[in-house]
Design a protein around this motif. Structure first.
Motif, PDB file in Angstrom:
ATOM      1  N   TYR A  47      -3.065   6.393   0.715  1.00  0.00           N
ATOM      2  CA  TYR A  47      -3.630   6.854   2.031  1.00  0.00           C
ATOM      3  C   TYR A  47      -2.992   7.809   2.903  1.00  0.00           C
ATOM      4  O   TYR A  47      -1.716   7.599   3.255  1.00  0.00           O
ATOM      5  CB  TYR A  47      -3.689   5.442   2.935  1.00  0.00           C
ATOM      6  CG  TYR A  47      -4.811   4.271   2.273  1.00  0.00           C
ATOM      7  CD1 TYR A  47      -4.256   3.491   1.405  1.00  0.00           C
ATOM      8  CD2 TYR A  47      -5.860   4.250   2.847  1.00  0.00           C
ATOM      9  CE1 TYR A  47      -5.133   2.521   0.947  1.00  0.00           C
ATOM     10  CE2 TYR A  47      -6.891   3.501   2.076  1.00  0.00           C
ATOM     11  CZ  TYR A  47      -6.507   2.559   1.315  1.00  0.00           C
ATOM     12  OH  TYR A  47      -7.327   1.471   0.715  1.00  0.00           O
ATOM     13  N   PRO A  53     -11.907   0.655   1.605  1.00  0.00           N
ATOM     14  CA  PRO A  53     -11.461  -0.078   0.426  1.00  0.00           C
ATOM     15  C   PRO A  53     -11.477   0.884  -0.940  1.00  0.00           C
ATOM     16  O   PRO A  53     -11.019   0.341  -2.024  1.00  0.00           O
ATOM     17  CB  PRO A  53     -12.832  -0.881   0.241  1.00  0.00           C
ATOM     18  CG  PRO A  53     -13.982   0.093   0.574  1.00  0.00           C
ATOM     19  CD  PRO A  53     -13.443   0.713   1.910  1.00  0.00           C
ATOM     20  N   LEU A  72       0.819  -0.978   0.009  1.00  0.00           N
ATOM     21  CA  LEU A  72       0.021   0.074   0.032  1.00  0.00           C
ATOM     22  C   LEU A  72       0.841   1.301   0.009  1.00  0.00           C
ATOM     23  O   LEU A  72       1.985   1.259   0.601  1.00  0.00           O
ATOM     24  CB  LEU A  72      -0.925  -0.064   1.265  1.00  0.00           C
ATOM     25  CG  LEU A  72      -1.820  -1.015   1.242  1.00  0.00           C
ATOM     26  CD1 LEU A  72      -2.686  -1.067   2.724  1.00  0.00           C
ATOM     27  CD2 LEU A  72      -3.081  -1.042   0.190  1.00  0.00           C
ATOM     28  N   ARG A 125      -7.456  -1.965   3.754  1.00  0.00           N
ATOM     29  CA  ARG A 125      -8.304  -2.280   2.627  1.00  0.00           C
ATOM     30  C   ARG A 125      -9.880  -2.734   2.989  1.00  0.00           C
ATOM     31  O   ARG A 125     -10.477  -2.264   2.114  1.00  0.00           O
ATOM     32  CB  ARG A 125      -7.620  -3.157   1.637  1.00  0.00           C
ATOM     33  CG  ARG A 125      -6.280  -2.648   0.851  1.00  0.00           C
ATOM     34  CD  ARG A 125      -5.872  -3.635  -0.398  1.00  0.00           C
ATOM     35  NE  ARG A 125      -5.423  -4.793   0.127  1.00  0.00           N
ATOM     36  CZ  ARG A 125      -4.640  -5.255   0.436  1.00  0.00           C
ATOM     37  NH1 ARG A 125      -3.197  -4.419   0.624  1.00  0.00           N
ATOM     38  NH2 ARG A 125      -3.954  -6.558   0.955  1.00  0.00           N
ATOM     39  N   GLY A 167      -8.799   2.737  -1.857  1.00  0.00           N
ATOM     40  CA  GLY A 167      -7.760   2.331  -2.528  1.00  0.00           C
ATOM     41  C   GLY A 167      -6.702   3.650  -2.707  1.00  0.00           C
ATOM     42  O   GLY A 167      -7.407   4.959  -2.184  1.00  0.00           O
ATOM     43  N   SER A 204      -2.283  -4.256   6.467  1.00  0.00           N
ATOM     44  CA  SER A 204      -2.606  -3.823   5.326  1.00  0.00           C
ATOM     45  C   SER A 204      -3.933  -4.215   4.490  1.00  0.00           C
ATOM     46  O   SER A 204      -4.814  -3.434   4.012  1.00  0.00           O
ATOM     47  CB  SER A 204      -1.336  -3.949   4.136  1.00  0.00           C
ATOM     48  OG  SER A 204      -0.284  -3.254   4.655  1.00  0.00           O
TER      49      SER A 204
END
Length: 225
Positions: free
Chosen positions: A185, A180, A6, A176, A182, A172
């Motif tokens: 972040y 969610p 991520l 998510r 994406g 991680s």
């Protein structure tokens, strides 16, 4: 910074700010003599009749209150408290984790425990995804430690802090799951979850509040119920 597949950014640091009468019934049982009986009776008989009748009336009078009191006591309903059982649990503030993020903690177990507690006492669950090296996360921690903010947190939330600054794929995956959408972040990512497990708000989608007492307190009050 890439953590567990991520992309997470801390973003610009926000500068945190400071801080029925029984006697009547007994007497009615005593019969009064008729006029003819009074005329025929000798003068000596009157005191005797009066004396013998008086104890009977007195006994009747004294016995009646006792029966009444007993009946009243037995008829009185038993009162049971109507306060919900969870009120006593909610009265004690929830524990608030200290500053920073424990990379060795089992975040899933912590979330599960927080959700069980939330179902019991009606509080929300606040998930704080962040990193120990993130300036914004440190700023938020300083606000969480202030008395007014801590009082709101303890009264209305179960706070779970989850480290996403390392290489934990499990953490991680949790990010998510609860956030969610994406992309990159911007930490901290604050997610409010209901006792049933439904996400109520996610700052990755809405943007973080100002990381000041005023901003965070307003955010916490908004989603507390």
């Amino acid at each position: 910074m890439v953590g567990g597949g991520l992309t997470a950014g801390c973003g610009p640091s926000s500068k945190p700010a400071g801080s029925a009468s029984p006697a009547t019934a007994g007497q009615s049982a005593q019969a009064l003599p008729s006029a003819s009986e009074s005329t025929a009776a000798s003068p000596e008989a009157s005191p005797t009749g009066s004396a013998s009748a008086s104890p009977s009336a007195s006994a009747s009078t004294s016995a009646t209150p006792s029966r009444t009191a007993t009946a009243t006591a037995s008829a009185a309903p038993t009162r049971t408290p109507s306060t919900p059982a969870r009120t006593s649990a909610a009265a004690a503030p929830a524990a608030i984790p200290g500053p920073g993020y424990d990379s060795s903690a089992d975040a899933q177990k912590q979330i599960d425990a927080a959700l069980r507690a939330a179902k019991s006492d009606g509080r929300m669950v606040l998930l704080d995804f962040g990193a120990n090296w993130c300036g914004n996360c440190k700023a938020a921690d300083k606000v969480f430690a202030q008395s007014q903010t801590a009082a709101i947190l303890g009264a209305s939330y179960h706070l779970v802090k989850i480290d996403i600054g390392g290489d934990s794929s499990a953490n991680s995956a949790l990010l998510r799951k609860y956030s969610p959408s994406g992309g990159t972040y911007k930490m901290p990512v604050l997610v409010v979850v209901s006792p049933s497990g439904t996400v109520r708000t996610d700052t990755h989608a809405t943007g973080n509040p100002a990381l000041t007492p005023e901003g965070i307190n307003s955010f916490l009050r908004q989603w507390a119920s």
